[in-house]
Design a protein around this motif. Sequence first.
Motif, mmCIF file in Angstrom:
data_model
loop_
_atom_site.group_PDB
_atom_site.id
_atom_site.type_symbol
_atom_site.label_atom_id
_atom_site.label_comp_id
_atom_site.label_asym_id
_atom_site.label_seq_id
_atom_site.Cartn_x
_atom_site.Cartn_y
_atom_site.Cartn_z
ATOM 1 N N UNK A 14 -2.515 -18.069 26.019
ATOM 2 C CA UNK A 14 -3.267 -18.836 25.021
ATOM 3 C C UNK A 14 -4.748 -18.494 25.072
ATOM 4 N N UNK A 15 -5.288 -18.313 26.296
ATOM 5 C CA UNK A 15 -6.675 -17.868 26.410
ATOM 6 C C UNK A 15 -6.855 -16.502 25.762
ATOM 7 N N UNK A 16 -5.917 -15.601 26.037
ATOM 8 C CA UNK A 16 -5.995 -14.258 25.457
ATOM 9 C C UNK A 16 -6.019 -14.314 23.935
ATOM 10 N N UNK A 17 -5.169 -15.163 23.356
ATOM 11 C CA UNK A 17 -5.136 -15.274 21.899
ATOM 12 C C UNK A 17 -6.438 -15.839 21.342
ATOM 13 N N UNK A 120 -7.358 -28.799 30.725
ATOM 14 C CA UNK A 120 -6.425 -29.917 30.840
ATOM 15 C C UNK A 120 -5.578 -30.027 29.585
ATOM 16 N N UNK A 121 -4.748 -29.030 29.423
ATOM 17 C CA UNK A 121 -3.827 -28.975 28.284
ATOM 18 C C UNK A 121 -2.569 -28.282 28.743
ATOM 19 N N UNK A 122 -1.482 -28.578 28.110
ATOM 20 C CA UNK A 122 -0.226 -27.950 28.490
ATOM 21 C C UNK A 122 0.777 -28.043 27.372
ATOM 22 N N UNK A 129 5.716 -16.646 25.574
ATOM 23 C CA UNK A 129 6.273 -16.984 24.267
ATOM 24 C C UNK A 129 5.769 -18.302 23.724
ATOM 25 N N UNK A 130 5.257 -19.174 24.606
ATOM 26 C CA UNK A 130 4.738 -20.472 24.175
ATOM 27 C C UNK A 130 3.229 -20.443 23.939
ATOM 28 N N UNK A 131 2.583 -19.293 24.165
ATOM 29 C CA UNK A 131 1.131 -19.198 24.004
ATOM 30 C C UNK A 131 0.713 -19.516 22.579
ATOM 31 N N UNK A 132 -0.446 -20.166 22.448
ATOM 32 C CA UNK A 132 -0.909 -20.609 21.134
ATOM 33 C C UNK A 132 -2.433 -20.611 21.088
ATOM 34 N N UNK A 133 -2.980 -20.288 19.934
ATOM 35 C CA UNK A 133 -4.436 -20.307 19.766
ATOM 36 C C UNK A 133 -4.991 -21.724 19.734
ATOM 37 N N UNK A 134 -4.145 -22.727 19.525
ATOM 38 C CA UNK A 134 -4.632 -24.104 19.399
ATOM 39 C C UNK A 134 -4.302 -24.952 20.623
ATOM 40 N N UNK A 135 -3.813 -24.331 21.696
ATOM 41 C CA UNK A 135 -3.409 -25.100 22.868
ATOM 42 C C UNK A 135 -4.552 -25.935 23.434
ATOM 43 N N UNK A 283 -6.807 -42.211 22.580
ATOM 44 C CA UNK A 283 -5.507 -41.950 21.987
ATOM 45 C C UNK A 283 -5.436 -40.520 21.470
ATOM 46 N N UNK A 284 -4.280 -39.897 21.693
ATOM 47 C CA UNK A 284 -3.952 -38.615 21.103
ATOM 48 C C UNK A 284 -4.917 -37.498 21.446
ATOM 49 N N UNK A 285 -5.680 -37.631 22.532
ATOM 50 C CA UNK A 285 -6.452 -36.486 23.005
ATOM 51 C C UNK A 285 -5.568 -35.683 23.939
ATOM 52 N N UNK A 286 -5.657 -34.367 23.822
ATOM 53 C CA UNK A 286 -4.811 -33.532 24.666
ATOM 54 C C UNK A 286 -5.153 -33.724 26.129
ATOM 55 N N UNK A 287 -4.136 -33.669 26.950
ATOM 56 C CA UNK A 287 -4.339 -33.824 28.375
ATOM 57 C C UNK A 287 -3.258 -33.096 29.148
#
Length: 362
Positions: A14-17, A120-122, A129-135, A283-287
Amino acid sequence: MHISIFGVGLIGGSLALCFKGKPGITVTGYAHTQEYADQVTAKSVVDKVTLSVEEAAQDADVIFLCVPVGSLETYIKRLSELPLKPGCIITDVGSTKASIAECAAQLTLKEACFIGGHPMAGSERSGVGAASTVLFENAYYVLTPPDQVPQEKLDTLVELLAHTRAHIVKVEPRLHDEIVGAISHLPHVIAVALVNQISSYNEENPLYRTLAAGGFRDITRIASSDPVVWRDILLNNRNVMLPLLRDWNEGIQRFMDMLENQDGPAIEEAFRRAGEFRSVLPERRKGMIVSRYDLYLDVPDHPGIIGRIATDLGTNRINLSNMQIIESREDVPGVMRLSFRNEMEQERAKELLISQGHSVYQ
């Protein structure tokens, strides 16, 4: 800028993307096996993949160590033996920070410097395969820079991490481990212990497993986390975890005392205090513990009802990520769980389903 990423999995990928394709940035990924290198290449998350530590580190301006916590010290010691580019920044993404900070402080990194990091995201998925630019978007990204690190190096890393759209927070390593131990590591231990307790009861009476569907499964889902990853995390953070677990045992003992003494007011006060504190949590902040965006609805056992619901969502361009029927048999309404990628999709689906006469709850 030349960036090298050791461990191109969920976080590293995800960092790479986030960095790949940005003007003036090239990204090299290090893979420990040819099989995994082929997977990384197939996903096109980096500009180049190598099986050589030396090649990955050569000429790197920033090195991200995205390997398991148990392997971090091995890799940073290996890097300390290489002729790194003058001014190179080494950072990591481990969920414990004190041990790697101490290790880096004891090494001679020549003209490089180390700055600890922890996004602090997962995700409930893993691997490249699960990597994402918005993680990392809107998540907290903790940095634990040592006092002696040059300010310009910290500024360089912060500027680079702006591509992740995360919120950067600077914390002292030991304080980080204490906080994360309490809000993430302790809940994982509790979930595992609770599931194992129910599992032992189920050996005598399988009705425990039957009736544990729904809410119990949801509140204990983190018990399904990777055993090897959590072995390393907990052993690494054991000096923090032991006092936390003693505090937890004291809290459970207080509940036992309340019940033995039939102290209703004390039970009410415990729930009141917990509800009061929980109500002010963001609420709803990624962690670190991934949020779920689920809806539940009762569906009758009628032919085609599931297909109609899915079709209606698709027609209204609402992206459904998963669907599960928890129970459905003759004369008993089924409980359908619909999962969505984000809160906006969840709310749109809720409004649509209610407008169509469905009983929807969260």
